[in-house]
Design a protein around this motif. Structure first.
Motif, PDB file in Angstrom:
ATOM      1  N   ALA A  73     -52.369  16.599  46.730  1.00  0.00           N
ATOM      2  CA  ALA A  73     -50.926  16.813  46.651  1.00  0.00           C
ATOM      3  C   ALA A  73     -50.142  15.650  47.257  1.00  0.00           C
ATOM      4  CB  ALA A  73     -50.553  18.123  47.346  1.00  0.00           C
ATOM      5  N   THR A 126     -42.781  15.585  40.781  1.00  0.00           N
ATOM      6  CA  THR A 126     -44.145  15.067  40.929  1.00  0.00           C
ATOM      7  C   THR A 126     -45.169  16.096  40.468  1.00  0.00           C
ATOM      8  OG1 THR A 126     -43.434  13.698  42.801  1.00  0.00           O
ATOM      9  CG2 THR A 126     -45.797  14.059  42.555  1.00  0.00           C
ATOM     10  N   ALA A 127     -44.922  17.372  40.747  1.00  0.00           N
ATOM     11  CA  ALA A 127     -45.822  18.427  40.268  1.00  0.00           C
ATOM     12  C   ALA A 127     -45.915  18.403  38.747  1.00  0.00           C
ATOM     13  CB  ALA A 127     -45.329  19.792  40.745  1.00  0.00           C
ATOM     14  N   SER A 128     -44.783  18.170  38.093  1.00  0.00           N
ATOM     15  CA  SER A 128     -44.787  18.109  36.622  1.00  0.00           C
ATOM     16  C   SER A 128     -45.585  16.913  36.129  1.00  0.00           C
ATOM     17  CB  SER A 128     -43.352  18.056  36.087  1.00  0.00           C
ATOM     18  OG  SER A 128     -42.748  16.784  36.309  1.00  0.00           O
ATOM     19  N   PHE A 130     -48.277  15.663  37.614  1.00  0.00           N
ATOM     20  CA  PHE A 130     -49.694  16.036  37.738  1.00  0.00           C
ATOM     21  C   PHE A 130     -50.165  16.748  36.464  1.00  0.00           C
ATOM     22  CE2 PHE A 130     -50.608  16.243  42.583  1.00  0.00           C
ATOM     23  CZ  PHE A 130     -49.931  15.049  42.775  1.00  0.00           C
ATOM     24  N   HIS A 131     -49.372  17.724  36.031  1.00  0.00           N
ATOM     25  CA  HIS A 131     -49.732  18.508  34.859  1.00  0.00           C
ATOM     26  C   HIS A 131     -49.638  17.682  33.582  1.00  0.00           C
ATOM     27  CE1 HIS A 131     -48.566  22.410  37.227  1.00  0.00           C
ATOM     28  NE2 HIS A 131     -49.737  21.912  37.589  1.00  0.00           N
ATOM     29  N   GLY A 160     -50.823  20.173  41.459  1.00  0.00           N
ATOM     30  CA  GLY A 160     -49.473  20.364  40.921  1.00  0.00           C
ATOM     31  C   GLY A 160     -48.927  21.739  41.243  1.00  0.00           C
ATOM     32  N   ASP A 161     -49.787  22.768  41.102  1.00  0.00           N
ATOM     33  CA  ASP A 161     -49.367  24.132  41.435  1.00  0.00           C
ATOM     34  C   ASP A 161     -49.024  24.259  42.919  1.00  0.00           C
ATOM     35  OD1 ASP A 161     -49.828  24.783  38.817  1.00  0.00           O
ATOM     36  OD2 ASP A 161     -51.745  25.787  39.186  1.00  0.00           O
ATOM     37  N   THR A 194     -43.948  22.065  29.288  1.00  0.00           N
ATOM     38  CA  THR A 194     -45.380  21.822  29.494  1.00  0.00           C
ATOM     39  C   THR A 194     -46.218  22.612  28.496  1.00  0.00           C
ATOM     40  OG1 THR A 194     -45.013  21.429  31.856  1.00  0.00           O
ATOM     41  CG2 THR A 194     -47.260  21.924  31.172  1.00  0.00           C
TER      42      THR A 194
END
Length: 204
Positions: A73, A126-128, A130-131, A160-161, A194
């Motif tokens: 993360a 940033t999480a988006s 990752f996916h 990401g989660d 997504t």
């Protein structure tokens, strides 16, 4: 213009509307001065002090009992890459509004909450990424190996989660219903996008 364009005494009664253009107000700066300022303004430079310390603030929010998940993360925040356009916009607008508003809380307290909001927006973004990189089978991101390349697809998705969940908790702690609703809507839209990208990638 220092007064409202339209002053409405009773929105249900059109005859009570008072029209006031405020054209007799004198601007504080001349047109030439405003043009000079607009040409010099650089949003990134104006908030650079806040943005430069942002990665440290985000990493403080990402404490975890799972060292590998935490490392995943924090990956991009350790590198401190990216343009950080979204938090820059949040901070630039914050300073502009703070100059004209009177808050119940102290100015410093308000600014700290706004910085936290900027950190949250970057965490969600940033999480988006990752996916997205898993779906796109990307090899690089921000000039280095993408998270899915560095840690594998499973940890990239979990990372990401995890980022998104931490951002959601921090968002709730702002105790501002309007902000929570707006960013929650943004997260929902990201989820839909997504899913659409995944379906497109699966069939192509």
């Amino acid at each position: 213009v220092d007064i409202p364009t339209i002053v409405i005494a009773d929105p249900a009664n059109a005859s009570s509307w008072e029209w006031a253009a405020g054209l007799d107000s004198v601007p504080k700066l001349s047109t030439e001065e405003m043009m000079i300022i607009s040409g010099r303004a650089d949003a990134f430079e104006l908030v650079s002090k806040d943005i430069n310390t942002m990665s440290g603030g985000i990493k403080e929010l990402l404490g975890s009992d799972h060292p590998v998940l935490e490392q995943c993360a924090k990956y991009f925040f350790d590198i401190d890459g990216g343009k950080k356009i979204r938090p820059t916009m949040v901070m630039a607008v914050s300073y502009a509004l703070n100059a004209q508003s009177t808050f119940k809380k102290t100015a410093e307290d308000v600014l700290q909450l706004q910085k936290r909001l900027a950190e949250i927006t970057e965490m969600i973004h940033t999480a988006s990424l990752f996916h997205d990189d898993v779906i796109d089978k990307a090899n690089t991101r921000r000039g280095v190996s993408s998270v899915n390349q560095a840690f594998g697809n499973k940890l990239a998705i979990l990372g990401g989660d995890f980022l998104l969940s931490r951002a959601s908790v921090a968002l709730a702690r702002l105790r501002n219903i309007e902000v929570v609703e707006l960013l929650s809507t943004g997260i929902f839209s990201l989820s839909i996008i997504t899913i659409v990208l995944f379906i497109f990638a699966f069939y192509h």
